[in-house]
Design a protein around this motif. Structure first.
Motif, PDB file in Angstrom:
ATOM      1  N   LEU A 167       0.783  -1.630   0.292  1.00  0.00           N
ATOM      2  CA  LEU A 167      -0.151  -0.095   0.080  1.00  0.00           C
ATOM      3  C   LEU A 167       0.970   1.201   0.263  1.00  0.00           C
ATOM      4  N   LEU A 168       2.383   1.121   0.544  1.00  0.00           N
ATOM      5  CA  LEU A 168       2.981   2.529   0.831  1.00  0.00           C
ATOM      6  C   LEU A 168       3.811   2.201  -0.051  1.00  0.00           C
ATOM      7  N   SER A 169       3.892   1.534  -1.219  1.00  0.00           N
ATOM      8  CA  SER A 169       4.297   1.649  -2.456  1.00  0.00           C
ATOM      9  C   SER A 169       3.497   2.332  -3.897  1.00  0.00           C
ATOM     10  N   LEU A 170       1.812   2.160  -3.383  1.00  0.00           N
ATOM     11  CA  LEU A 170       0.944   2.305  -3.871  1.00  0.00           C
ATOM     12  C   LEU A 170       0.195   3.521  -4.306  1.00  0.00           C
ATOM     13  N   MET A 171       0.718   3.856  -2.779  1.00  0.00           N
ATOM     14  CA  MET A 171      -0.062   5.878  -2.684  1.00  0.00           C
ATOM     15  C   MET A 171       1.117   6.753  -3.035  1.00  0.00           C
ATOM     16  N   GLN A 172       2.998   5.841  -3.459  1.00  0.00           N
ATOM     17  CA  GLN A 172       3.767   6.201  -3.652  1.00  0.00           C
ATOM     18  C   GLN A 172       3.387   6.909  -5.568  1.00  0.00           C
ATOM     19  N   GLU A 173       3.686   5.759  -5.959  1.00  0.00           N
ATOM     20  CA  GLU A 173       3.110   5.721  -7.728  1.00  0.00           C
ATOM     21  C   GLU A 173       2.091   6.597  -8.215  1.00  0.00           C
ATOM     22  N   GLY A 174       0.797   6.534  -7.243  1.00  0.00           N
ATOM     23  CA  GLY A 174       0.093   7.427  -7.177  1.00  0.00           C
ATOM     24  C   GLY A 174      -1.275   6.299  -8.177  1.00  0.00           C
ATOM     25  N   ASN A 175      -2.340   6.864  -8.746  1.00  0.00           N
ATOM     26  CA  ASN A 175      -2.801   5.919  -9.120  1.00  0.00           C
ATOM     27  C   ASN A 175      -3.504   5.751 -10.581  1.00  0.00           C
ATOM     28  N   SER A 176      -2.356   6.928 -11.523  1.00  0.00           N
ATOM     29  CA  SER A 176      -2.285   7.265 -13.130  1.00  0.00           C
ATOM     30  C   SER A 176      -2.098   5.628 -13.528  1.00  0.00           C
ATOM     31  N   PHE A 177      -1.758   4.991 -13.332  1.00  0.00           N
ATOM     32  CA  PHE A 177      -0.712   3.643 -13.708  1.00  0.00           C
ATOM     33  C   PHE A 177      -2.035   2.695 -13.475  1.00  0.00           C
ATOM     34  N   LEU A 178      -2.387   3.341 -12.762  1.00  0.00           N
ATOM     35  CA  LEU A 178      -3.748   1.572 -12.963  1.00  0.00           C
ATOM     36  C   LEU A 178      -4.826   2.093 -14.089  1.00  0.00           C
ATOM     37  N   PHE A 179      -5.382   3.021 -14.319  1.00  0.00           N
ATOM     38  CA  PHE A 179      -5.748   3.293 -15.503  1.00  0.00           C
ATOM     39  C   PHE A 179      -5.358   3.565 -16.416  1.00  0.00           C
ATOM     40  N   THR A 180      -3.988   3.563 -17.124  1.00  0.00           N
ATOM     41  CA  THR A 180      -2.941   2.949 -18.245  1.00  0.00           C
ATOM     42  C   THR A 180      -2.382   2.186 -18.284  1.00  0.00           C
ATOM     43  N   LEU A 181      -1.720   1.025 -16.986  1.00  0.00           N
ATOM     44  CA  LEU A 181      -0.630   0.423 -17.448  1.00  0.00           C
ATOM     45  C   LEU A 181      -0.896  -0.319 -18.172  1.00  0.00           C
ATOM     46  N   TYR A 182      -2.502  -0.924 -18.244  1.00  0.00           N
ATOM     47  CA  TYR A 182      -3.230  -2.558 -18.907  1.00  0.00           C
ATOM     48  C   TYR A 182      -2.741  -1.996 -20.392  1.00  0.00           C
ATOM     49  N   ASN A 183      -3.317  -0.752 -20.881  1.00  0.00           N
ATOM     50  CA  ASN A 183      -3.547  -0.727 -22.054  1.00  0.00           C
ATOM     51  C   ASN A 183      -1.889  -1.069 -23.032  1.00  0.00           C
ATOM     52  N   PHE A 184      -0.325  -0.921 -22.349  1.00  0.00           N
ATOM     53  CA  PHE A 184       0.226  -1.292 -22.915  1.00  0.00           C
ATOM     54  C   PHE A 184       0.368  -2.492 -23.260  1.00  0.00           C
ATOM     55  N   HIS A 185       0.551  -3.092 -24.909  1.00  0.00           N
ATOM     56  CA  HIS A 185       1.375  -4.371 -24.976  1.00  0.00           C
ATOM     57  C   HIS A 185       2.220  -4.239 -25.686  1.00  0.00           C
ATOM     58  N   THR A 186       3.314  -5.899 -25.949  1.00  0.00           N
ATOM     59  CA  THR A 186       4.254  -6.030 -26.995  1.00  0.00           C
ATOM     60  C   THR A 186       4.277  -6.746 -28.010  1.00  0.00           C
ATOM     61  N   ILE A 187       4.473  -6.989 -29.149  1.00  0.00           N
ATOM     62  CA  ILE A 187       4.347  -7.982 -30.015  1.00  0.00           C
ATOM     63  C   ILE A 187       5.097  -8.815 -29.609  1.00  0.00           C
ATOM     64  N   GLU A 188       6.098  -8.332 -29.521  1.00  0.00           N
ATOM     65  CA  GLU A 188       8.358  -8.867 -29.068  1.00  0.00           C
ATOM     66  C   GLU A 188       8.532  -8.896 -27.393  1.00  0.00           C
ATOM     67  N   PRO A 189       8.930  -9.502 -26.673  1.00  0.00           N
ATOM     68  CA  PRO A 189       9.318  -8.951 -25.000  1.00  0.00           C
ATOM     69  C   PRO A 189      11.088  -8.058 -25.198  1.00  0.00           C
ATOM     70  N   HIS A 190      11.288  -7.387 -24.904  1.00  0.00           N
ATOM     71  CA  HIS A 190      11.694  -6.525 -23.949  1.00  0.00           C
ATOM     72  C   HIS A 190      12.820  -7.266 -23.289  1.00  0.00           C
ATOM     73  N   PRO A 191      14.229  -7.053 -23.964  1.00  0.00           N
ATOM     74  CA  PRO A 191      15.581  -7.099 -23.300  1.00  0.00           C
ATOM     75  C   PRO A 191      16.144  -6.843 -22.159  1.00  0.00           C
ATOM     76  N   ASN A 192      16.778  -7.793 -20.778  1.00  0.00           N
ATOM     77  CA  ASN A 192      17.194  -6.756 -20.373  1.00  0.00           C
ATOM     78  C   ASN A 192      16.232  -6.460 -19.159  1.00  0.00           C
ATOM     79  N   VAL A 193      15.337  -6.718 -18.954  1.00  0.00           N
ATOM     80  CA  VAL A 193      14.878  -6.598 -17.701  1.00  0.00           C
ATOM     81  C   VAL A 193      13.986  -6.675 -16.435  1.00  0.00           C
TER      82      VAL A 193
END
Length: 447
Positions: free
Chosen positions: A92-118
């Motif tokens: 919960l502390l990290s969630l408050m620190q990150e804020g709510n904006s990413f909750l409403f946007t993150l699930y929209n980002f996809h990729t057709i190839e995985p990113h290296p060295n993540v």
């Protein structure tokens, strides 16, 4: 924040729940030992909390449907929220620190190839999420395809080692790590040959790991299925079979395929109607609950160690509730009675000392429980525990608390009268209970 006077009832109810959630987070988290790892300024923290919950009607509707990277249940179910504060406040502390904006946007980002060295770190949170999505997409595409079983296993075995990490996380990053663990358990349970750079199959603190899996929700089902498998000795075959059976019953692959291929269209806000309570989807069933699993506390010296009661229809897992140690001890006694095909044990508790001794060893209970279990039945006096509670003050309260938790589930489970009041023709005492007759067996499982 949207302060519309004509707010529709469903949004109004959700907003009220979020207000209570804000109070929990505002008051309790600054007192946690890990607070200083995320905030050095209490004013900054309080401002972040206010901003996080400053939500429009549209954002509340979106939040109610959220199932990635966290399940919305954690923000609306205060029983789960309490467990999170107790076990993994860093989330919960990290969630408050990150804020709510990413909750409403993150699930929209996809990729057709995985990113290296993540790596699992906040600076790569989008790439991390995209790689997690990539693997889920690949799994669902392969399993839904018309390929032969042999071809599917070859394709599953080719899925890349898409994420690197060097430690276990219990905060927001842990949600992505939990997804990775679930993917590993799924692939291994299917018999896919995968080469892992790290051992990502279990959390060292199983209680924390289990709570984190509840935070993640449906996508953590493979991990939970592995954790919940009870075997006499380590038997990877039994664990794999249990995972696959649970996922099949829950239509796991079909669900993630639909979620990734067909985005849910939220209803227009003016007609928004949130039906039912905010619960993680559970398997639908048409029959009866006929068995229970009582997951014993890992630590009998702490009443904060989780106790879970799981409901089954045949071999199908339906749902679960969290119990206090006192509630767990009561269910244990009634479960032992059912397993022994006994009757009216609560009318003569002195005849069941071995069970009461076992309960004292397994649960963290008040000292008066031990004092009363050794008491002469002719000198009962005022009962502080449920053992000699023939006036039905404690027993009734325990039963009602357990039933109130069951009532939170969708029907037909919410209609289960699990603990029934009965009268013994041979006893003058009141306060006698038994498990519903449809419960045939109760399994006691070590945590």
């Amino acid at each position: 924040m949207s302060g519309q006077s004509k707010e529709i009832p469903a949004i109004q109810a959700l907003r009220a729940k979020l207000r209570h959630t804000q109070h929990y987070i505002h008051y309790h988290l600054p007192k946690e030992p890990v607070f200083g790892q995320y905030y050095s300024d209490i004013t900054k923290y309080k401002n972040d909390v206010v901003k996080f919950f400053d939500l429009s009607d549209e954002e509340i509707a979106s939040l109610a449907y959220l199932n990635y990277p966290i399940s919305s249940r954690v923000l609306f179910d205060h029983e789960l929220l309490t467990k999170v504060i107790q076990q993994i406040p860093e989330f919960l502390l990290s969630l408050m620190q990150e804020g709510n904006s990413f909750l409403f946007t993150l699930y929209n980002f996809h990729t057709i190839e995985p990113h290296p060295n993540v790596k699992i770190e906040y600076s790569m949170i989008r790439e991390l999420s995209e790689n997690i999505f990539f693997i889920w997409n690949q799994i669902s595409d392969i399993e839904i395809s018309v390929a032969t079983e042999e071809e599917k296993l070859i394709q599953l075995s080719r899925l890349p080692n898409a994420v690197e990490f060097d430690k276990l996380y219990y905060d927001l990053l842990g949600c992505f790590q939990m997804n990775l663990m679930s993917q590993v358990w799924y692939l291994e349970s299917r018999g896919a040959s995968i080469n892992l750079r790290q051992n990502v199959t279990s959390y060292q603190d199983s209680a924390k790991g289990l709570v984190l899996s509840e935070v993640v929700g449906f996508l953590a089902l493979p991990y939970r299925s592995a954790y919940e498998t009870s075997v006499e000795v380590w038997d990877i075959t039994s664990i794999r079979n249990n995972i696959i059976e649970n996922l099949r019953n829950a239509k796991f692959i079909e669900s993630i395929y639909e979620a990734f291929k067909h985005k849910t269209t939220l209803p227009e806000i003016d007609s928004f109607e949130f039906v039912g309570s905010i619960q993680e989807p559970s398997t639908k069933y048409g029959g009866h609950i006929d068995s229970l699993k009582l997951i014993m506390p890992e630590d009998a010296d702490s009443d904060q160690s989780p106790v879970l009661l799981k409901f089954f229809s045949g071999d199908t897992y339906i749902n679960e509730i969290n119990l206090s140690h006192t509630e767990g001890s009561f269910v244990y006694f009634l479960g032992a009675e059912r397993n022994a095909e006994g009757k009216f044990w609560l009318s003569e508790p002195e005849k069941h000392h071995k069970i009461l001794d076992q309960i004292w060893e397994e649960f963290c209970l008040p000292q008066h429980f031990k004092d009363e279990k050794d008491r002469n039945p002719d000198k009962v006096g005022l009962a502080l525990s449920w053992i000699w509670d023939f006036q039905n003050a404690n027993r009734k309260g325990i039963r009602n608390r357990i039933h109130s938790k069951i009532k939170k589930f969708p029907p037909p489970l919410r209609n289960l009268n699990l603990i029934q009041s009965v009268k013994s023709e041979t006893s003058k005492h009141g306060g006698i209970y038994k498990l519903h007759s449809q419960i045939k067996f109760v399994e006691f499982v070590a945590s």
